[in-house]
Design a protein around this motif. Structure first.
Motif, PDB file in Angstrom:
ATOM      1  N   TRP A  81       0.825  -1.205   0.000  1.00 27.96           N
ATOM      2  CA  TRP A  81       0.000   0.000   0.000  1.00 27.96           C
ATOM      3  C   TRP A  81       0.860   1.257   0.000  1.00 27.96           C
ATOM      4  N   TYR A  82       1.892   1.249   0.818  1.00 29.74           N
ATOM      5  CA  TYR A  82       2.746   2.436   0.902  1.00 29.74           C
ATOM      6  C   TYR A  82       3.436   2.714  -0.433  1.00 29.74           C
ATOM      7  N   MET A  83       4.028   1.678  -1.027  1.00 28.03           N
ATOM      8  CA  MET A  83       4.741   1.884  -2.294  1.00 28.03           C
ATOM      9  C   MET A  83       3.777   2.279  -3.407  1.00 28.03           C
ATOM     10  N   GLY A  84       2.582   1.690  -3.409  1.00 26.58           N
ATOM     11  CA  GLY A  84       1.603   2.069  -4.416  1.00 26.58           C
ATOM     12  C   GLY A  84       1.133   3.496  -4.254  1.00 26.58           C
ATOM     13  N   LEU A  85       0.806   3.899  -3.025  1.00 32.10           N
ATOM     14  CA  LEU A  85       0.342   5.267  -2.781  1.00 32.10           C
ATOM     15  C   LEU A  85       1.456   6.280  -3.016  1.00 32.10           C
ATOM     16  N   ASP A  86       2.684   5.912  -2.651  1.00 33.40           N
ATOM     17  CA  ASP A  86       3.807   6.817  -2.872  1.00 33.40           C
ATOM     18  C   ASP A  86       4.032   7.042  -4.362  1.00 33.40           C
ATOM     19  N   ALA A  87       3.935   5.982  -5.152  1.00 32.92           N
ATOM     20  CA  ALA A  87       4.079   6.120  -6.598  1.00 32.92           C
ATOM     21  C   ALA A  87       2.915   6.905  -7.198  1.00 32.92           C
ATOM     22  N   LEU A  88       1.706   6.700  -6.684  1.00 28.24           N
ATOM     23  CA  LEU A  88       0.551   7.449  -7.182  1.00 28.24           C
ATOM     24  C   LEU A  88       0.699   8.945  -6.920  1.00 28.24           C
ATOM     25  N   SER A  89       1.246   9.298  -5.751  1.00 26.70           N
ATOM     26  CA  SER A  89       1.369  10.714  -5.404  1.00 26.70           C
ATOM     27  C   SER A  89       2.308  11.456  -6.338  1.00 26.70           C
ATOM     28  N   ALA A  90       3.258  10.736  -6.941  1.00 26.49           N
ATOM     29  CA  ALA A  90       4.206  11.373  -7.857  1.00 26.49           C
ATOM     30  C   ALA A  90       3.803  11.222  -9.314  1.00 26.49           C
ATOM     31  N   ASN A  91       2.698  10.545  -9.585  1.00 25.57           N
ATOM     32  CA  ASN A  91       2.287  10.279 -10.959  1.00 25.57           C
ATOM     33  C   ASN A  91       1.621  11.502 -11.574  1.00 25.57           C
ATOM     34  N   GLY A  92       1.864  11.714 -12.854  1.00 27.61           N
ATOM     35  CA  GLY A  92       1.301  12.869 -13.546  1.00 27.61           C
ATOM     36  C   GLY A  92      -0.212  12.838 -13.619  1.00 27.61           C
ATOM     37  N   ILE A  93      -0.812  11.655 -13.734  1.00 24.89           N
ATOM     38  CA  ILE A  93      -2.274  11.562 -13.776  1.00 24.89           C
ATOM     39  C   ILE A  93      -2.866  12.056 -12.465  1.00 24.89           C
ATOM     40  N   THR A  94      -2.278  11.615 -11.356  1.00 23.25           N
ATOM     41  CA  THR A  94      -2.763  12.051 -10.041  1.00 23.25           C
ATOM     42  C   THR A  94      -2.620  13.553  -9.880  1.00 23.25           C
ATOM     43  N   ARG A  95      -1.497  14.099 -10.303  1.00 25.85           N
ATOM     44  CA  ARG A  95      -1.267  15.544 -10.157  1.00 25.85           C
ATOM     45  C   ARG A  95      -2.288  16.349 -10.946  1.00 25.85           C
ATOM     46  N   ARG A  96      -2.629  15.878 -12.142  1.00 26.11           N
ATOM     47  CA  ARG A  96      -3.621  16.620 -12.935  1.00 26.11           C
ATOM     48  C   ARG A  96      -5.015  16.507 -12.331  1.00 26.11           C
ATOM     49  N   ILE A  97      -5.352  15.324 -11.783  1.00 23.49           N
ATOM     50  CA  ILE A  97      -6.653  15.179 -11.129  1.00 23.49           C
ATOM     51  C   ILE A  97      -6.743  16.108  -9.922  1.00 23.49           C
ATOM     52  N   LEU A  98      -5.676  16.195  -9.142  1.00 26.75           N
ATOM     53  CA  LEU A  98      -5.665  17.094  -7.989  1.00 26.75           C
ATOM     54  C   LEU A  98      -5.715  18.553  -8.430  1.00 26.75           C
ATOM     55  N   TYR A  99      -5.058  18.865  -9.534  1.00 24.60           N
ATOM     56  CA  TYR A  99      -5.083  20.232 -10.053  1.00 24.60           C
ATOM     57  C   TYR A  99      -6.510  20.644 -10.417  1.00 24.60           C
TER      58      TYR A  99
END
Length: 595
Positions: free
Chosen positions: A484-502
């Motif tokens: 879970w930690y490695m998956g969430l950590d990778a998601l937080s740095a992913n461009g898709i996640t950043r655009r969704i948060l934006y």
């Protein structure tokens, strides 16, 4: 007219065949990397190698074992020893002989899915072949395709791989980590007593919480920067050890939580011999193995090379050249060896490969500018006429190279650090508006081979009796939390996640320098939806018996980006902001540059 078009096509094919130049890429990679081989070992005399080894070892071995739990329990053909041996083999080959020793290879989730699908196909056949012999031929066909690819310079196709493909694939891998973490826990409700399953869930959340706490502290302004770096370097290993110890405290121990299944030292699953006699397989199954080998080749071509690109991304100040063609040839060798000894085939790991490089980054300090600049105007360089001294730069961790060896684009940072450390704030900084708190920036990477080899050697050490016993004490719930930690950590740095948060934020409170402000909101949504559709298609097919075809979906990301996306209503400026090359021109030169 038809004859003229046919003649043009023949001329194009003839021109292409004349430009193939077999083995040119491999030879060029070797020539580019050989001059650095000695320094690859001498540069390892640096403290950064120690935390990089520890972090890479824990993030490589335990997820690899957890990924293989499904294979271990369903096929009875693989065990913990096979996973550890595969990780050691990959580390030894790529750290000693490879051109890209920063890229970490091991057992991944996608290869586990592929092997599981092969088992399901073989097991459902009434007169199915021996599983390991069949996989041996799958790996042999895949190895041959690897060698053909490297010999014909097909790795040059990586020039078409952009952030679009990497973000989508990284998003998929991140969710695979999270999904497998859930599966590790849900499986225990069928194989373990109920109290044991509940304790495993508690351990998973404790592991996740501790790792996140260390991560947050490492990125905060609390404590001294050296303490924060310790949190970043050793937070995850400390969390694994502490949570594993918690499982043997009080009533947690009474519930007897499920742990890793281990056998004797250097003992293969089912006490079989290590040599797989794949040449004894019937001829018809040899032919049937080819499509599976083709799927393996497609998966490794994308997965391993994207891992190498991300490990040498543009955010890392690297100085030593890459070697994609030569390393892909070596990957064919490790794939063949894996088939011969009956272990899962290793390949480049996401997110472990970029994690390894990140842990080797040397940080320096420079002053922030208090001035604001327009988008057309870049910040002035107050050091552009300064001469760099060859004395070592004072950083949070001493670099092994002299300042003359650092690439030009990073010298400004080093000069700023030299001034701030040795002479206070120079007048030129104050005149140009550079003052205020210092900020840490990457100034170099300790590019060496020892950390990769050391973490692989630790895998071999784990195969000995005493350490294998210790490995068998680690609860499966801890591995679920690590997933879970490695998956969430990778998601937080992913461009898709950043655009969704934006898209979810209040625009009036955003940073005025945010590049996405220059892109129409509808275009951000369109670009992100395309990536999510590709992710959804890949994730869906993995859940079915047709999972053998998921590498094809992943590979289709490249032509979708090159052929389809430019025809959609994006301006060139918007595409330049939403997408771009994965690595710097220095790295991409090995495959003929970027498109």
């Amino acid at each position: 007219m038809h004859d003229e078009q046919l003649s043009v096509r023949r001329r194009r094919i003839r021109r292409y065949l004349l430009n193939i130049r077999p083995f040119h890429g491999i030879i060029r990679d070797i020539k580019a990397r050989v001059p650095y081989y000695t320094s690859d070992w001498t540069d390892a005399y640096n403290y950064r190698v120690v935390p990089a080894t520890a972090l890479t070892f824990f993030s490589n071995v335990f997820p690899g074992i957890a990924f293989s739990l499904d294979l271990i329990e369903t096929t009875q053909q693989y065990g913990v020893a096979e996973v550890l041996l595969s990780s050691f083999m990959a580390a030894a080959v790529f750290s000693i002989f490879g051109a890209q020793p920063l890229c970490i290879a091991g057992v991944t989730g996608p290869i586990t899915v592929l092997n599981k699908t092969i088992f399901d196909v073989v097991a459902n056949h009434p007169n199915g072949p021996n599983y390991l012999q069949f996989v041996g031929w799958v790996y042999l066909w895949g190895a041959i395709l690897h060698w053909i690819t490297a010999a014909l310079n097909w790795c040059n196709l990586l020039k078409y791989v952009t952030i679009f493909s990497c973000d989508t694939f990284g998003f998929f891998v991140s969710w695979v980590y999270i999904q497998y973490g859930i599966q590790v826990l849900t499986r225990q409700f069928h194989t373990s007593p109920l109290p044991s399953a509940y304790v495993s869930i508690i351990l998973a959340f404790v592991m996740l919480s501790l790792s996140v706490c260390f991560r947050v502290l490492a990125q905060s302004n609390f404590f001294h920067r050296h303490v924060r770096r310790v949190f970043a370097d050793y937070g995850m290993p400390i969390s694994i050890v502490a949570t594993s110890a918690l499982a043997y405290w009080g009533r947690f121990n009474d519930s007897n939580p499920a742990t890793l299944p281990v056998l004797g030292a250097f003992e293969a699953a089912g006490r079989r011999e290590w040599l797989v006699r794949f040449w004894e397989l019937d001829g018809k199954w040899v032919a049937i193995a080819f499509p599976f080998g083709l799927a393996l080749w497609v998966l490794f071509f994308f997965d391993h090379n994207v891992s190498s690109l991300m490990a040498q991304g543009s955010n890392f100040p690297l100085r030593k050249p890459p070697g994609f063609h030569y390393d892909f040839f070596l990957l064919g060798i490790t794939t063949l060896i894996a088939g011969v000894i009956g272990v899962p085939a290793p390949n480049g790991l996401i997110p472990q490969a970029p994690i390894h490089t990140q842990s080797l980054v040397v940080l320096g300090q420079c002053a922030r500018s208090s001035k604001s600049f327009s988008k057309e105007e870049s910040a002035p360089n107050p050091f552009q006429n300064e001469t760099i001294n060859s004395a070592p730069i004072s950083t949070s961790h001493p670099a092994t190279e002299d300042a003359h060896d650092i690439q030009p684009q990073h010298r400004t940072i080093e000069v700023a650090q030299t001034y701030r450390t040795n002479a206070g704030v120079p007048d030129v900084l104050e005149e140009e508006g550079y003052h205020g708190p210092l900020t840490e920036v990457p100034i170099a990477v300790v590019e060496q081979r020892l950390s990769n080899l050391a973490q692989g050697a630790l895998c071999l050490v784990l195969l000995t009796g005493p350490f294998l016993h210790v490995l068998g004490l680690i609860p499966r719930g801890v591995l679920a939390g690590l997933f879970w930690y490695m998956g969430l950590d990778a998601l937080s740095a992913n461009g898709i996640t950043r655009r969704i948060l934006y898209l979810s934020r209040d625009k009036s409170l955003m940073d005025q320098e945010e590049p996405l402000r220059c892109v129409r909101k509808s275009r951000i949504v369109l670009f992100t939806v395309i990536e999510l559709i590709a992710f959804g298609a890949t994730m869906t097919i993995v859940q079915t018996i047709s999972a053998i075809g998921f590498p094809v979906i992943i590979m289709l990301l490249v032509p979708i980006r090159i052929l389809l996306v430019p025809k959609l209503p994006f301006s060139p400026e918007e595409l330049a902001i939403l997408d771009g090359p994965t690595a710097s021109p220095f790295t991409m030169a090995s495959v003929g540059g970027s498109v």
